[in-house]
Design an enzyme around this catalytic site. Structure first.
Site, PDB file in Angstrom:
ATOM      1  N   ARG A 198       9.034  13.111   8.798  1.00  0.00           N
ATOM      2  CA  ARG A 198       7.739  12.416   8.838  1.00  0.00           C
ATOM      3  C   ARG A 198       7.524  11.768  10.213  1.00  0.00           C
ATOM      4  O   ARG A 198       6.421  11.823  10.763  1.00  0.00           O
ATOM      5  CB  ARG A 198       7.680  11.360   7.727  1.00  0.00           C
ATOM      6  CG  ARG A 198       6.449  10.478   7.813  1.00  0.00           C
ATOM      7  CD  ARG A 198       6.366   9.523   6.622  1.00  0.00           C
ATOM      8  NE  ARG A 198       5.301   8.553   6.773  1.00  0.00           N
ATOM      9  CZ  ARG A 198       5.092   7.541   5.937  1.00  0.00           C
ATOM     10  NH1 ARG A 198       5.871   7.394   4.874  1.00  0.00           N
ATOM     11  NH2 ARG A 198       4.096   6.701   6.136  1.00  0.00           N
ATOM     12  N   ASN A 216       2.976  14.751  -1.104  1.00  0.00           N
ATOM     13  CA  ASN A 216       1.929  14.950  -0.101  1.00  0.00           C
ATOM     14  C   ASN A 216       2.163  16.200   0.740  1.00  0.00           C
ATOM     15  O   ASN A 216       3.295  16.657   0.845  1.00  0.00           O
ATOM     16  CB  ASN A 216       1.894  13.725   0.832  1.00  0.00           C
ATOM     17  CG  ASN A 216       1.045  12.624   0.248  1.00  0.00           C
ATOM     18  OD1 ASN A 216       0.009  12.894  -0.323  1.00  0.00           O
ATOM     19  ND2 ASN A 216       1.491  11.378   0.402  1.00  0.00           N
ATOM     20  N   CYS A 219      -2.968  10.827  -6.839  1.00  0.00           N
ATOM     21  CA  CYS A 219      -2.835   9.968  -5.667  1.00  0.00           C
ATOM     22  C   CYS A 219      -3.129   8.543  -6.096  1.00  0.00           C
ATOM     23  O   CYS A 219      -3.876   8.313  -7.047  1.00  0.00           O
ATOM     24  CB  CYS A 219      -3.833  10.413  -4.615  1.00  0.00           C
ATOM     25  SG  CYS A 219      -3.778   9.418  -3.125  1.00  0.00           S
ATOM     26  N   HIS A 229      -7.261  12.082  -0.021  1.00  0.00           N
ATOM     27  CA  HIS A 229      -7.302  11.317   1.236  1.00  0.00           C
ATOM     28  C   HIS A 229      -8.582  11.596   2.022  1.00  0.00           C
ATOM     29  O   HIS A 229      -8.633  11.414   3.239  1.00  0.00           O
ATOM     30  CB  HIS A 229      -6.034  11.550   2.089  1.00  0.00           C
ATOM     31  CG  HIS A 229      -4.809  10.918   1.477  1.00  0.00           C
ATOM     32  ND1 HIS A 229      -3.563  10.959   2.056  1.00  0.00           N
ATOM     33  CD2 HIS A 229      -4.653  10.209   0.325  1.00  0.00           C
ATOM     34  CE1 HIS A 229      -2.698  10.300   1.299  1.00  0.00           C
ATOM     35  NE2 HIS A 229      -3.339   9.859   0.234  1.00  0.00           N
ATOM     36  N   TYR A 279      -8.560   6.273   4.096  1.00  0.00           N
ATOM     37  CA  TYR A 279      -8.162   7.348   5.028  1.00  0.00           C
ATOM     38  C   TYR A 279      -9.329   7.869   5.864  1.00  0.00           C
ATOM     39  O   TYR A 279      -9.110   8.518   6.889  1.00  0.00           O
ATOM     40  CB  TYR A 279      -7.525   8.522   4.270  1.00  0.00           C
ATOM     41  CG  TYR A 279      -6.084   8.263   3.915  1.00  0.00           C
ATOM     42  CD1 TYR A 279      -5.054   8.708   4.736  1.00  0.00           C
ATOM     43  CD2 TYR A 279      -5.741   7.557   2.768  1.00  0.00           C
ATOM     44  CE1 TYR A 279      -3.725   8.455   4.428  1.00  0.00           C
ATOM     45  CE2 TYR A 279      -4.418   7.300   2.448  1.00  0.00           C
ATOM     46  CZ  TYR A 279      -3.415   7.756   3.286  1.00  0.00           C
ATOM     47  OH  TYR A 279      -2.099   7.508   2.985  1.00  0.00           O
TER      48      TYR A 279
HETATM   49  C1  G6P Z   1      -0.670   5.834   0.549  1.00  0.00           C
HETATM   50  C2  G6P Z   1      -0.921   7.223   0.084  1.00  0.00           C
HETATM   51  C3  G6P Z   1       0.284   7.930  -0.355  1.00  0.00           C
HETATM   52  C4  G6P Z   1       1.369   7.756   0.660  1.00  0.00           C
HETATM   53  C5  G6P Z   1       1.658   6.293   0.891  1.00  0.00           C
HETATM   54  C6  G6P Z   1       2.604   6.110   2.073  1.00  0.00           C
HETATM   55  O1  G6P Z   1      -0.932   4.918  -0.338  1.00  0.00           O
HETATM   56  O2  G6P Z   1      -1.923   7.336  -0.860  1.00  0.00           O
HETATM   57  O3  G6P Z   1      -0.053   9.281  -0.497  1.00  0.00           O
HETATM   58  O4  G6P Z   1       2.543   8.397   0.223  1.00  0.00           O
HETATM   59  O5  G6P Z   1       0.531   5.589   1.178  1.00  0.00           O
HETATM   60  O6  G6P Z   1       3.078   4.812   2.121  1.00  0.00           O
HETATM   61  P1  G6P Z   1       4.272   4.422   3.091  1.00  0.00           P
HETATM   62  O7  G6P Z   1       4.641   3.054   2.713  1.00  0.00           O
HETATM   63  O8  G6P Z   1       5.355   5.434   2.866  1.00  0.00           O
HETATM   64  O9  G6P Z   1       3.717   4.530   4.473  1.00  0.00           O
END
Ligand code: G6P
Length: 440
Positions: free
Chosen positions: A97, A151, A172, A202, A255
């Protein structure tokens, strides 16, 4: 669906988010007779899996629930006989990531895990794995519902729908979080609201909002424009321009900032990548302290530190859906399912995120017809990108991959698209066996 004891298989069970899911099951045990939760992960995730297994077992014991928590690295064993398979894995972990977020930034392009080139790279790594999981479900639990959180959830759901026979619904936490935030700004209970969601994962808009039958769309737009809290923990809260929101005439999701306020978001990403690391690099630290907490043998509830992550309410979204299906409630949920005419300018097999009626027979999207020009252009462009990205991921097709990025509205030109693509393919080579990478 047969009544009685339910088996849930959680793929990616070693995730730091899992305690949230366990709490969701425990909160609903009056009407959801879960008898087994099988957590499964890969060998490299064994240590985390064991920690989560022990914590989940303590959480279950604390409330005296009769639920067996199993944990293993044997995916087939977990899937066998499951009623619901929940997928929440991350191919390549947070390290991949971080690379998804950093590569685009080098080229002055948004670096985000689910939108733009970052989401594209994640789709390339994830889609072959989910299709593999689906082959196991087809064989070992053909009646099971797969609820996918992995995702990029919209692309993953569309790949599953197009290439497998698995009964699946993509999910989601953004829609449920938007509902909570609208309730907060209106000073009402979330259940009093009726929100009409349509778009893509998103990239979802609330087209209309009602409170006890009164159309409150304009009021909500005004409040968001005035700076009411309307973001997720993982998204920088760049203020919205009230004139823009009024002209848009719909409520964008958090988003959308990446698409409508690209310059400011990019600037912020570059600054914070330099100062405190990209979101993945920050999350690595949060994760390390979460797992330290999880190991405390006295901890037997979901710790509130988990709220620092972006996935707020994700267990509510998924367990409410399990409830809706299992108890055939025929209520409205926001899900990722094939369009089937709901947005009448998109193909039937395009997966959209929308309000849908859910029962034990499946999901039926609520039609919104033709969307206004304000929304249609971006929606169609992102869908074209998604469809190309899915084909690239399934067939390892370089040309489709290049066209996917060239069509992504966050990628401004093909020279950068090509450079980003080549970096992505090179840095992810170990996860992309579908591409022949000899020339890169
Ligand atoms: C959001 C999204 C999710 C994502 C998450 C990441 O709420 O809807 O799809 O996985 O944030 O959060 P993080 O704490 O891992 O950055």
């Amino acid at each position: 669906m047969p009544r009685g004891a339910l088996k849930l298989a959680i793929i990616g069970g070693g995730s730091s988010y899992t305690p949230e899911l366990i709490e969701g099951v425990l909160k609903r045990r009056e009407f959801l007779p879960v008898s087994e939760i099988h957590l499964v992960d890969i060998d490299q995730g064994r240590e985390k899996l064991d920690i989560i297994h022990a914590l989940a077992t303590r959480m279950v014991a604390k409330v005296g629930a009769d639920i067996k928590i199993s944990a293993s690295t044997d995916r087939r064993e977990a899937i066998k006989g499951a009623d619901f398979v929940m997928t929440q894995f991350r191919v390549g972990g947070l390290k991949a990531r971080a690379s998804d977020e950093r590569i685009p930034l080098k080229y002055d392009v948004i670096g985000q895990e689910t939108t733009g080139p970052g989401g594209f790279a994640k789709a390339l790594r994830t889609i072959p794995v989910i299709l593999d999981i689906c082959r196991d479900i087809e064989e070992l639990a053909p009646q099971a519902w797969m609820l996918n959180f992995t995702n990029p959830a919209g692309l993953v759901s569309e790949a599953v729908n197009k290439h497998t026979k698995v009964k699946s619904i993509g999910l989601c936490n953004v829609p449920v979080s938007m509902r909570m935030m609208v309730a907060e700004m209106m000073g009402c209970q979330p259940e009093e609201l009726q929100l009409e969601f349509a778009g893509l994962n998103h990239l979802v808009w609330v087209l209309k909002a009602w409170l006890n039958g009164e159309d409150i769309t304009e009021t909500v737009i005004e409040k968001v424009g005035d700076g009411a809290n309307f973001s997720m923990k993982n998204i920088f809260e760049e203020p919205w321009d009230p004139d823009f929101l009024r002209a848009l005439g719909a409520i964008p999701c958090p988003y959308h900032r990446y698409f409508y306020q690209t310059d400011a978001m990019l600037q912020e990403e570059k600054e914070s990548a330099g100062e405190q690391g990209t979101r993945a690099e920050q999350v690595m630290k949060t994760e390390a302290s979460l797992f330290k907490l999880y190991q405390d043998v006295n901890l037997d509830v979901k710790p509130k530190e988990l709220e620092e992550r972006g996935g707020a309410y994700y267990s509510d979204a998924s367990l409410n859906l399990v409830d809706g299906i299992y108890n055939n409630r025929n209520g409205i949920h926001v899900v990722n399912v094939p369009n089937n005419g709901a947005i009448n300018t998109l193909p039937d097999d395009a997966v959209i995120e929308c309000s849908a009626v859910i029962g034990n027979w499946g999901a039926k999207p609520i039609a919104v017809g033709e969307l206004p020009a304000n929304i249609k252009g971006l929606l169609h462009q992102v869908k074209a990108y998604e469809q190309l990205a899915i084909e690239a991921a399934v067939f390892g097709d370089y040309d489709k991959a290049l066209m996917a990025l060239a069509n992504n509205p966050l990628v401004p030109d093909i020279k950068r698209a090509k450079a980003i693509l080549n970096d992505i393919l090179r840095e992810n080579a170990e996860y992309l066996p579908q591409f022949k990478l000899t020339t890169l």
